[in-house]
Scaffold this active site. Structure first.
Site, short mmCIF file in Angstrom:
data_model
loop_
_atom_site.label_atom_id
_atom_site.label_comp_id
_atom_site.label_asym_id
_atom_site.label_seq_id
_atom_site.Cartn_x
_atom_site.Cartn_y
_atom_site.Cartn_z
N ASP A 100 6.66 -1.24 -1.26
CA ASP A 100 6.56 -1.51 0.18
C ASP A 100 7.66 -2.48 0.58
OD1 ASP A 100 5.30 -3.58 -1.34
OD2 ASP A 100 4.35 -4.34 0.48
N GLU A 167 2.74 -5.56 -1.78
CA GLU A 167 3.25 -6.88 -2.18
C GLU A 167 3.58 -7.75 -0.97
OE1 GLU A 167 5.59 -10.21 -3.56
OE2 GLU A 167 6.25 -8.71 -2.13
ZN LIG Z 1 9.73 -8.36 -3.42
#
Ligand SMILES: [Zn+2]
Length: 443
Positions: A100, A167
């Site tokens: 992501d 993340e």
């Molecule tokens: Zn990163």
């Protein structure tokens, strides 16, 4: 041990194709923090899974549950886990990355469309969201897999993969998954893992590859001072009442000196001075005070001595003041006395500092200093966030192996929380192997 020549030739002769693959990944706007882009995060996960399969990696998309975002209930993007190689005589390496990205718009200051990767042939630089954080590093591993697969060279290690799509949005669901798998031991996805390698941070500068063996922890506070029932006018009340902002500024002024010494009693307890081999690391690092000032955009380094500056950034705790909420900040000259103001500050922590202990010391100190002010305002301390510091053994074979490919080791100021999750749950050495340069502009 250097990489086989066949492997190097493969990479060199396939550069345009490998760059195209990164461009394909960048073109999927997998922004985890934007609910309207969730389909793209799923798509990015499937794209990655298909790539891994092409090179012989067995994969599974692991559902991580749901989240509530912008009034909707959304499925979290699955973690993509994979395995290749089952030779008990080989070491087993677990690779982590995230597919992501942060949001990006041309209006944020990009010269080109952030989701259409621009390759500047002259400088050799690639511009696009995710090129360095963290799609580029993931492509690095795909390139390794493709080379071995195409050339029919056996991988020197068994590899396990754990890629996540959240993340940039707090890694939701991942800690639980890692914890559950770790408990399954050899039957879990991470069974038999000898060490972990995470490529999600950066070199110190734009010249020299680096390894990272430590991450500073964090404690974040908001200290609220209140007085009147509502905002007051200074023409009417100025001088006649105790003012919250005056108390808050006095308190915040007692936390840290101009050159960064933290004034909270006991905060430095237990921190060992750098050993001689550690000092040597700082002295030898290809880094200058000018590098720091260039990336800071001002001649403001706390010392002219390189090691002092590096240790301040990497191995010592620090305290930073971040903001004052509730204060007047508009145009003009409003003569308000704000009713409640909140001062935000945080400490970066290093071993053996622990967030809970530091929290207690900070709160005790603020209470005592507030009492000394003799104000009739009231104070409340909010603890917003904490994370423990992490340091790995840089003498471990995992680091020695990485050292053969890179040149210098560093300890970094930022934070990659999953590092601790892997270290604690799997109990193995974790290596941070940055592929991006220090001036990549990751956010
Ligand atoms: Zn990163």
């Amino acid at each position: 041990m250097a990489a086989p020549q066949k492997f190097l030739n493969f990479i060199d002769s396939n550069v345009p194709k490998l760059i195209d693959r990164l461009a394909e990944a960048v073109a999927i706007p997998s922004i985890s923090g934007d609910a309207s882009r969730r389909q793209d995060v799923y798509k990015m996960g499937s794209w990655l899974e298909a790539q891994l399969n092409k090179f012989g990696v067995k994969t599974e998309a692991i559902p991580l549950g749901q989240e509530h975002i912008e009034g909707q209930v959304l499925e979290l993007p699955p973690a993509i886990v994979g395995r290749i190689g089952e030779d008990p005589k080989k070491k087993t390496i677990l690779i982590y990355g995230h597919f992501d990205v942060q949001p990006a718009n041309v209006s944020d200051g990009w010269n080109t469309d952030p989701f259409k990767m621009h390759f500047d042939k002259e400088s050799g630089r690639m511009y696009g969201r995710g090129t360095t954080d963290d799609k580029g590093p993931i492509m690095g591993w795909l390139n390794v897999l493709e080379a071995h697969h195409s050339l029919g060279i056996e991988l020197p290690v068994n590899m396990r993969f754990c890629f996540e799509g959240m993340e940039e949005s707090g890694s939701e669901g991942l800690d639980e998954f890692i914890g559950t798998e770790a408990k399954k031991g050899n039957d879990g996805w991470f069974g038999g893992v000898d060490c972990v390698c995470i490529s999600d941070n950066y070199w110190l500068n734009d010249r020299t590859p680096a390894l990272t063996y430590g991450l500073r922890g964090l404690t974040y506070f908001n200290v609220l001072v209140s007085g009147p029932g509502a905002d007051l006018h200074s023409g009417i009340f100025g001088g006649a009442v105790y003012e919250p902002m005056t108390a808050l500024i006095a308190l915040m002024g007692k936390l840290v000196t101009q050159d960064g010494q933290i004034l909270i009693p006991g905060v430095y307890d237990g921190i060992k001075p750098a050993a001689s081999d550690e000092l040597e690391i700082y002295e030898k690092l290809d880094y200058s005070v000018q590098d720091l000032e260039a990336s800071a955009g001002g001649k403001i380094a706390i010392s002219d001595d390189k090691s002092t500056v590096l240790m301040a950034r990497m191995r010592n705790p620090s305290l930073s003041l971040h903001g004052i909420e509730g204060a007047f900040s508009g145009v003009g000259a409003k003569t308000v006395i704000p009713a409640t103001v909140g001062g935000k500050f945080s400490l970066r922590l290093v071993p053996p500092q622990q967030p809970d202990d530091i929290r207690a010391k900070v709160e005790r100190y603020l209470e005592a200093e507030f009492a000394k002010l003799n104000t009739k305002c009231t104070m409340k301390i909010e603890y917003l966030h904490g994370g423990i510091p992490w340091v790995a053994d840089h003498r471990h074979w995992n680091y020695q192996a990485a050292k053969n490919a890179t040149e210098r080791r560093t300890s970094s100021g930022g934070s990659i929380p999953v590092t601790l999750t892997f270290a604690e749950n799997l109990g193995v050495n974790v290596l941070l192997l940055p592929m991006g340069r220090g001036d990549d502009g990751a956010q």
